[in-house]
Write a protein that holds these residues in place. Structure first.
Motif, PDB file in Angstrom:
ATOM      1  N   TYR A 151       0.852  -1.200   0.000  1.00  0.00           N
ATOM      2  CA  TYR A 151       0.000   0.000   0.000  1.00  0.00           C
ATOM      3  C   TYR A 151       0.885   1.247   0.000  1.00  0.00           C
ATOM      4  CZ  TYR A 151      -3.924   3.067   0.984  1.00  0.00           C
ATOM      5  OH  TYR A 151      -4.870   4.047   0.882  1.00  0.00           O
ATOM      6  N   GLY A 152       0.590   2.184  -0.874  1.00  0.00           N
ATOM      7  CA  GLY A 152       1.361   3.432  -0.945  1.00  0.00           C
ATOM      8  C   GLY A 152       2.296   3.488  -2.144  1.00  0.00           C
ATOM      9  N   LYS A 157       2.972   7.201  -0.143  1.00  0.00           N
ATOM     10  CA  LYS A 157       2.602   7.306   1.281  1.00  0.00           C
ATOM     11  C   LYS A 157       2.927   5.974   1.974  1.00  0.00           C
ATOM     12  CE  LYS A 157      -0.870  10.778   0.693  1.00  0.00           C
ATOM     13  NZ  LYS A 157      -0.072  11.974   0.853  1.00  0.00           N
ATOM     14  N   LYS A 158       3.253   6.077   3.257  1.00  0.00           N
ATOM     15  CA  LYS A 158       3.565   4.861   4.011  1.00  0.00           C
ATOM     16  C   LYS A 158       2.420   4.570   4.980  1.00  0.00           C
ATOM     17  CE  LYS A 158       8.383   4.677   3.336  1.00  0.00           C
ATOM     18  NZ  LYS A 158       8.558   5.845   2.501  1.00  0.00           N
ATOM     19  N   ILE A 159       2.133   3.256   5.148  1.00  0.00           N
ATOM     20  CA  ILE A 159       1.006   2.875   6.001  1.00  0.00           C
ATOM     21  C   ILE A 159       1.126   3.507   7.385  1.00  0.00           C
ATOM     22  CG2 ILE A 159      -0.110   0.938   7.194  1.00  0.00           C
ATOM     23  CD1 ILE A 159       0.350  -0.755   4.739  1.00  0.00           C
ATOM     24  N   ASP A 160       2.334   3.464   7.972  1.00  0.00           N
ATOM     25  CA  ASP A 160       2.438   3.981   9.352  1.00  0.00           C
ATOM     26  C   ASP A 160       2.377   5.511   9.427  1.00  0.00           C
ATOM     27  OD1 ASP A 160       4.791   3.928   8.103  1.00  0.00           O
ATOM     28  OD2 ASP A 160       5.945   2.914   9.681  1.00  0.00           O
ATOM     29  N   GLU A 239      -4.864   4.828  -5.211  1.00  0.00           N
ATOM     30  CA  GLU A 239      -4.099   3.955  -4.307  1.00  0.00           C
ATOM     31  C   GLU A 239      -5.014   2.842  -3.781  1.00  0.00           C
ATOM     32  OE1 GLU A 239      -0.855   2.934  -3.526  1.00  0.00           O
ATOM     33  OE2 GLU A 239      -0.458   5.057  -3.177  1.00  0.00           O
ATOM     34  N   ASN A 240      -6.230   3.224  -3.444  1.00  0.00           N
ATOM     35  CA  ASN A 240      -7.187   2.256  -2.901  1.00  0.00           C
ATOM     36  C   ASN A 240      -7.688   1.285  -3.966  1.00  0.00           C
ATOM     37  OD1 ASN A 240      -6.787   3.586  -0.552  1.00  0.00           O
ATOM     38  ND2 ASN A 240      -8.799   4.563  -0.445  1.00  0.00           N
ATOM     39  N   GLU A 241      -7.853   1.792  -5.173  1.00  0.00           N
ATOM     40  CA  GLU A 241      -8.245   0.885  -6.270  1.00  0.00           C
ATOM     41  C   GLU A 241      -7.193  -0.210  -6.457  1.00  0.00           C
ATOM     42  OE1 GLU A 241      -9.429   2.164 -10.230  1.00  0.00           O
ATOM     43  OE2 GLU A 241     -10.020   4.075  -9.403  1.00  0.00           O
TER      44      GLU A 241
END
Ligand code: AMP
Ligand code: ZN
Length: 457
Positions: A151-152, A157-160, A239-241
């Motif tokens: 993800y990212g 972008k980073k998850i944390d 990003e979500n797609e």
């Protein structure tokens, strides 16, 4: 070879299709709760040119641009206007299509609506639940971004980093603040407006991101070549797609190339209702500005760069197109073969280089100068043909010289009178022929009887 800047790799890359016999492109289309503004138009025009280029180069292209016809903004518009969701979305979908047609955009191959793909959306969510990429919580279904370690990748972008301090909406039922909704339960307004569907999780409606993943899959399959949209959609929407689709279809790459058009701003400010600076395509058209002028104005900067809209851009484009159309005065445009095979080579090369439309326009200007300087009539005609074909390739010079310079004139009526006069002359009824000439004169139309027996006006 076509080169495209891929937002995923942050590089301009050689476009190598998954199957060069059939190119597949998905673009995020409009949310139909209002008429289109020029930012929406910029996006539509960019992918319209890309569609033409891909068709020219590869032949078969499937271009899907969805219609988001269920969304909070639509529900708000229906509530405000005391209208049904369907009447709002039907009205604005029609308006969007008409406006894009006025801007010389061709229709995409498919324009699926989210509400017509609810089954597919539900199946995709079920799939994500079974594979533990999603979870139910308080009648909602969320995607778990921690279940997808990549993800990212698109946005950087980073998850944390997506913690409570970030702009991601925190929901009390989420495991991680970055988790996003796939399905939400119907609320009172949804019941009132019937904006809900049955699902294994109760009556409700889908989240926005899952709609595009489902429609891309339904129309293009697990893997396809290009996914496009405005740069505003890079995060979180795209990003979500990616997270949803790649999680649902293990081993899939989803879209190979991510293309994003730059944002259009008005007087360097974001277009927004609160700033009263939204420029609508329809308002410009209604004020007498031609669609082709708006289209040309939207080509002003490279598609990835921001475009700062000012009133001057329109006037400059009007001037440029007037200059181009003057070159067509003595050309029978109808006789020009519409096949694209003779589009000027340098012009196409500019487009193949990451859709460099401003560079292609410079080439058009150079061609116009050459045409003006040429005295050889045959050469002039050949050059003009090539010039027109090139301009038409990007949706310009679609009219004739006469249509362009005679705004508000009823062409059919003039043609009818010209033919009547021709018939009168043939019958040697010169009185009637003169009367028709006078009538045309009063309409500010001058007719020319040419030496070869033809009549032009
Ligand atoms: P929307 O109707 O807001 O969902 O947007 C439809 C398409 O237009 C999407 O691809 C958006 O990214 C794009 N878009 C929206 N606003 C702008 C803008 N100001 N400049 C460029 N593209 C935009
Ligand atoms: Zn989308």
């Amino acid at each position: 070879m076509v080169k495209l800047y891929n937002t995923l790799t942050k590089k301009k890359e050689l476009f190598t299709p998954i199957d060069k016999g059939h190119i597949k492109m998905y673009v995020c289309g409009p949310t139909v709760y209002d008429t289109a503004h020029i930012g929406n138009a910029r996006s539509a025009i960019v992918y319209d040119v890309l569609f033409q280029l891909l068709k020219f180069h590869y032949g078969k292209v499937t271009y899907v641009r969805n219609i988001t016809d269920i969304d909070d903004k639509i529900i708000n518009a229906a509530s405000e206007k005391n209208s049904s969701i369907e009447s709002i979305t039907t009205h604005y979908t029609k308006a969007f299509r008409e406006d894009m047609k006025s801007l010389n955009c061709v229709e995409p191959t498919h324009e699926p609506k989210a509400t017509e793909n609810i089954d597919c959306i539900i199946r995709l969510i079920e799939h994500l639940l079974i594979s533990n990429h999603a979870y139910e919580s308080d009648k909602h279904v969320y995607f778990s971004i921690e279940s997808y370690p990549e993800y990212g990748a698109l946005s950087g972008k980073k998850i944390d980093e997506l913690d409570h301090g970030s702009r991601v909406k925190v929901g009390k039922n989420k495991k991680h603040p970055g988790d996003f909704v796939l399905w939400k339960p119907a609320n009172d307004i949804d019941y009132k407006l019937s904006s809900h569907w049955n699902s294994p999780w109760g009556k409700g409606r889908p989240g926005w991101h899952i709609e595009c993943s489902a429609m891309a899959y339904a129309y293009l399959g697990k893997d396809f070549d290009i996914h496009g949209g405005g740069i505003d959609l890079q995060f979180p929407h795209h990003e979500n797609e990616i997270a949803q689709s790649k999680s649902a279809f293990g081993g899939s790459m989803f879209a190979k190339y991510w293309v994003h058009n730059g944002f259009l701003t008005v007087n360097e400010e974001k277009m927004s209702k609160s700033l009263f600076n939204i420029v609508k395509v329809r308002d410009l058209l209604d004020s007498g500005i031609k669609g082709e002028v708006i289209r040309h104005a939207l080509f002003k900067t490279h598609y990835r760069k921001p475009l700062y809209w000012t009133r001057d851009i329109i006037w400059e484009s009007q001037e440029t197109l007037n200059k181009f159309y003057r070159l067509l005065r003595s050309v029978d445009i109808a006789s020009i073969d519409e096949s694209n095979t003779e589009v000027y080579k340098d012009f196409i090369e500019a487009l193949k280089n990451d859709l460099n439309i401003p560079e292609a326009l410079v080439i058009l200007h150079e061609m116009a100068t050459k045409i003006n300087k040429t005295n050889n009539e045959h050469k002039k005609l050949k050059l003009t043909e090539s010039f027109v074909k090139s301009a038409r390739f990007i949706g310009l010079l679609k009219s004739t010289y006469q249509e362009w310079f005679t705004v508000g004139v009823d062409h059919q009526e003039i043609e009818r009178l010209v033919n009547l006069r021709k018939a009168a002359k043939k019958n040697k009824d010169y009185d009637a022929a003169d009367k028709i000439r006078d009538q045309l004169k009063r309409m500010k139309v001058t007719i020319f009887d040419n030496e070869d027996g033809t009549t032009t006006w």
